[in-house]
Design a protein around this motif. Structure first.
Motif, PDB file in Angstrom:
ATOM      1  N   GLU A  83       0.851  -1.195   0.000  1.00 14.41           N
ATOM      2  CA  GLU A  83       0.000   0.000   0.000  1.00 14.41           C
ATOM      3  C   GLU A  83       0.886   1.244   0.000  1.00 14.41           C
ATOM      4  O   GLU A  83       1.984   1.235   0.533  1.00 14.41           O
ATOM      5  N   PHE A  84       0.342   2.339  -0.551  1.00 19.99           N
ATOM      6  CA  PHE A  84       1.086   3.600  -0.515  1.00 19.99           C
ATOM      7  C   PHE A  84       0.127   4.761  -0.289  1.00 19.99           C
ATOM      8  O   PHE A  84      -0.960   4.803  -0.864  1.00 19.99           O
ATOM      9  N   HIS A  85       0.547   5.699   0.554  1.00 19.60           N
ATOM     10  CA  HIS A  85      -0.272   6.874   0.883  1.00 19.60           C
ATOM     11  C   HIS A  85       0.609   8.118   0.914  1.00 19.60           C
ATOM     12  O   HIS A  85       1.827   8.037   1.052  1.00 19.60           O
ATOM     13  N   THR A  86      -0.023   9.262   0.806  1.00 18.54           N
ATOM     14  CA  THR A  86       0.653  10.538   1.086  1.00 18.54           C
ATOM     15  C   THR A  86      -0.072  11.187   2.262  1.00 18.54           C
ATOM     16  O   THR A  86      -1.304  11.140   2.342  1.00 18.54           O
ATOM     17  N   ILE A  87       0.707  11.785   3.151  1.00 21.23           N
ATOM     18  CA  ILE A  87       0.155  12.429   4.339  1.00 21.23           C
ATOM     19  C   ILE A  87       0.589  13.892   4.336  1.00 21.23           C
ATOM     20  O   ILE A  87       1.790  14.191   4.393  1.00 21.23           O
ATOM     21  N   ASP A  88      -0.369  14.799   4.256  1.00 23.07           N
ATOM     22  CA  ASP A  88      -0.055  16.231   4.180  1.00 23.07           C
ATOM     23  C   ASP A  88       0.241  16.782   5.581  1.00 23.07           C
ATOM     24  O   ASP A  88      -0.651  16.957   6.403  1.00 23.07           O
ATOM     25  N   CYS A  89       1.518  17.054   5.818  1.00 20.67           N
ATOM     26  CA  CYS A  89       1.961  17.611   7.105  1.00 20.67           C
ATOM     27  C   CYS A  89       2.402  19.064   6.959  1.00 20.67           C
ATOM     28  O   CYS A  89       3.043  19.621   7.868  1.00 20.67           O
ATOM     29  N   SER A  90       2.114  19.689   5.818  1.00 14.06           N
ATOM     30  CA  SER A  90       2.681  20.999   5.501  1.00 14.06           C
ATOM     31  C   SER A  90       2.256  22.095   6.470  1.00 14.06           C
ATOM     32  O   SER A  90       3.050  22.988   6.796  1.00 14.06           O
ATOM     33  N   LYS A  91       1.005  22.050   6.943  1.00 16.95           N
ATOM     34  CA  LYS A  91       0.543  23.091   7.873  1.00 16.95           C
ATOM     35  C   LYS A  91       1.341  23.032   9.172  1.00 16.95           C
ATOM     36  O   LYS A  91       1.824  24.055   9.671  1.00 16.95           O
ATOM     37  N   ASP A  92       1.491  21.843   9.729  1.00 19.89           N
ATOM     38  CA  ASP A  92       2.260  21.696  10.958  1.00 19.89           C
ATOM     39  C   ASP A  92       3.742  21.978  10.722  1.00 19.89           C
ATOM     40  O   ASP A  92       4.423  22.544  11.572  1.00 19.89           O
ATOM     41  N   TYR A  93       4.236  21.589   9.549  1.00 19.52           N
ATOM     42  CA  TYR A  93       5.640  21.816   9.218  1.00 19.52           C
ATOM     43  C   TYR A  93       5.938  23.317   9.193  1.00 19.52           C
ATOM     44  O   TYR A  93       6.952  23.770   9.723  1.00 19.52           O
ATOM     45  N   GLU A  94       5.037  24.072   8.590  1.00 17.48           N
ATOM     46  CA  GLU A  94       5.234  25.523   8.543  1.00 17.48           C
ATOM     47  C   GLU A  94       5.139  26.131   9.942  1.00 17.48           C
ATOM     48  O   GLU A  94       5.995  26.930  10.351  1.00 17.48           O
ATOM     49  N   GLU A  95       4.109  25.732  10.685  1.00 20.42           N
ATOM     50  CA  GLU A  95       3.888  26.323  12.015  1.00 20.42           C
ATOM     51  C   GLU A  95       4.988  25.972  13.000  1.00 20.42           C
ATOM     52  O   GLU A  95       5.360  26.792  13.843  1.00 20.42           O
ATOM     53  N   ILE A  96       5.525  24.761  12.893  1.00 17.17           N
ATOM     54  CA  ILE A  96       6.510  24.307  13.883  1.00 17.17           C
ATOM     55  C   ILE A  96       7.945  24.488  13.380  1.00 17.17           C
ATOM     56  O   ILE A  96       8.738  25.211  13.979  1.00 17.17           O
ATOM     57  N   VAL A  97       8.292  23.851  12.262  1.00 14.58           N
ATOM     58  CA  VAL A  97       9.686  23.838  11.813  1.00 14.58           C
ATOM     59  C   VAL A  97      10.106  25.167  11.186  1.00 14.58           C
ATOM     60  O   VAL A  97      11.150  25.722  11.536  1.00 14.58           O
ATOM     61  N   ILE A  98       9.294  25.682  10.260  1.00 14.06           N
ATOM     62  CA  ILE A  98       9.661  26.931   9.582  1.00 14.06           C
ATOM     63  C   ILE A  98       9.701  28.092  10.562  1.00 14.06           C
ATOM     64  O   ILE A  98      10.650  28.897  10.562  1.00 14.06           O
ATOM     65  N   ASN A  99       8.700  28.205  11.427  1.00 18.08           N
ATOM     66  CA  ASN A  99       8.684  29.304  12.390  1.00 18.08           C
ATOM     67  C   ASN A  99       9.833  29.189  13.387  1.00 18.08           C
ATOM     68  O   ASN A  99      10.438  30.196  13.768  1.00 18.08           O
ATOM     69  N   TYR A 100      10.135  27.961  13.804  1.00 16.83           N
ATOM     70  CA  TYR A 100      11.297  27.742  14.679  1.00 16.83           C
ATOM     71  C   TYR A 100      12.569  28.206  13.980  1.00 16.83           C
ATOM     72  O   TYR A 100      13.406  28.911  14.565  1.00 16.83           O
ATOM     73  N   PHE A 101      12.740  27.827  12.720  1.00 18.43           N
ATOM     74  CA  PHE A 101      13.925  28.197  11.950  1.00 18.43           C
ATOM     75  C   PHE A 101      14.064  29.717  11.870  1.00 18.43           C
ATOM     76  O   PHE A 101      15.144  30.280  12.118  1.00 18.43           O
TER      77      PHE A 101
END
Length: 367
Positions: A83-101
């Motif tokens: 099986e294969f899926h994609t999981i959209d984590c972009s909102k959390d990635y921006e809020e957590i990782v990008i803002n931290y950076f």
């Protein structure tokens, strides 16, 4: 047992899925999407279009050509029959990782986005969102070069057997609950062995280049900071030159400072309040220790007394002999046996007992 494998489209995660399937696990593949549709991502893509080749130099975590990685991961999943899926984590990635950076750089510190992403997104948000999407699994696996073992009732994170590829430095922040649910099947292999396994199975990603960095463009694209002239000064405050923003420099930087000198100069401090970059000759740039905050322990519950160990203060460095001591405020003091090159606040200090990760923290102060 059902195992969800985080597949990036590269050779490591692809072989992780292959090995687990060969070991008898029921494997499901999923790719974590981090490139979103917000104004930040749209603006960043526009800057990339203007500043560099539209191939965007594949290999960065933050890259608009994410569809290519998804296609590679999907092709591997199809070949493996999983099986294969994609999981959209972009909102959390921006809020957590990008803002931290952004916040860390603009505060004069040097962040490590991979440490932040692993703890909060890759081993946190990603599997949580997968379960919310209805994907049922018992364990979560990645292609990291590290090992997890259980000893005396605790899950122990260990270095990968290949020192050149060991990624335990980026994983020290994983807690016991996270470690209990993770499989890392590549920790006992070298990179060459992994590529051979991929070739022998006929995976097209066998010779795909390694990912290189968090972002392959200019960090100013992310920071969105306007140039601001400031002074480059020596340890006595003497003005040696000018710069266009302290955030364009990192601690320990030697090249590209923009000041001519009789011997190499090193950046030793970034002063946010005065927009100053402090430089020094090598003999005045060395540090004896540090204070780490936001400390998490892995192989041990806590420190009860000062302990001899090895400490790694940057991902590319081998751990150095030191004594670590727990302070009353919960922070850890690290004193090295030998003076160290400039230490950057914001980076991680990771504590090792041979190949075992004792724990680590964020470098808050340099001694």
């Amino acid at each position: 047992m059902r195992v969800l494998v985080g597949m990036s489209g590269g050779v490591d995660s692809s072989v992780a899925a292959l090995l687990l399937k060969e070991q008898g696990y029921e494997v499901i593949g999923a790719t974590m999407l981090t490139w979103g549709k917000s104004d930040f991502f749209n603006n960043l893509k526009d800057k990339l279009d203007l500043n560099q080749d539209k191939n965007y130099t594949h290999g960065a975590c933050l890259c608009p050509k994410e569809d290519d990685d998804v296609s590679s991961a999907k092709a591997v999943a199809d070949k493996l029959g999983i099986e294969f899926h994609t999981i959209d984590c972009s909102k959390d990635y921006e809020e957590i990782v990008i803002n931290y950076f952004k916040n860390e750089y603009m505060a004069g510190r040097t962040p490590n986005p991979c440490v932040c992403c692993n703890r909060s997104i890759k081993f946190g948000v990603f599997p949580e969102l997968a379960k919310k999407a209805g994907i049922q699994f018992d364990k979560f696996a990645t292609g990291h070069y590290a090992r997890i073992e259980k000893e005396n009732g605790r899950y122990i994170l260990k270095r990968g057997i290949n020192p050149k590829k060991d990624q335990s430095y980026f994983l020290y922040g994983l807690n016991q609950e996270q470690l209990s649910k993770i499989l890392m099947p590549l920790g006992g292999y070298t990179k060459e062995e992994i590529r051979d396994i991929a070739r022998n199975f006929g995976l097209e990603v066998a010779d795909k280049p390694d990912s290189q960095d968090f972002y392959n463009g200019d960090y100013n694209d992310i920071l969105e900071a306007q140039p601001k002239e400031g002074n480059i000064v020596d340890i006595n405050g003497k003005i040696l030159g000018k710069h266009q923003g302290f955030w364009n420099y990192t601690i320990g930087q030697r090249k590209g400072i923009g000041v001519a000198a009789a011997a190499p100069l090193y950046v030793i401090e970034l002063k946010k309040d005065t927009n100053e970059v402090v430089v020094a000759y090598k003999e005045n740039s060395l540090n004896k220790g540090l204070i780490a905050s936001e400390v998490s322990f892995s192989a041990i519950e806590t420190l009860t007394e000062p302990r001899n160990c090895k400490v790694k203060i940057r991902s590319s460095q081998e751990p150095k002999e030191a004594v670590i001591k727990l302070l009353q405020n919960g922070k850890v003091e690290v004193m090295f046996n030998e003076l160290q090159p400039p230490i950057a606040t914001g980076q991680s200090a990771v504590f090792y007992d041979n190949d075992i990760v004792l724990g680590g923290g964020i470098i808050e102060e340099v001694l």
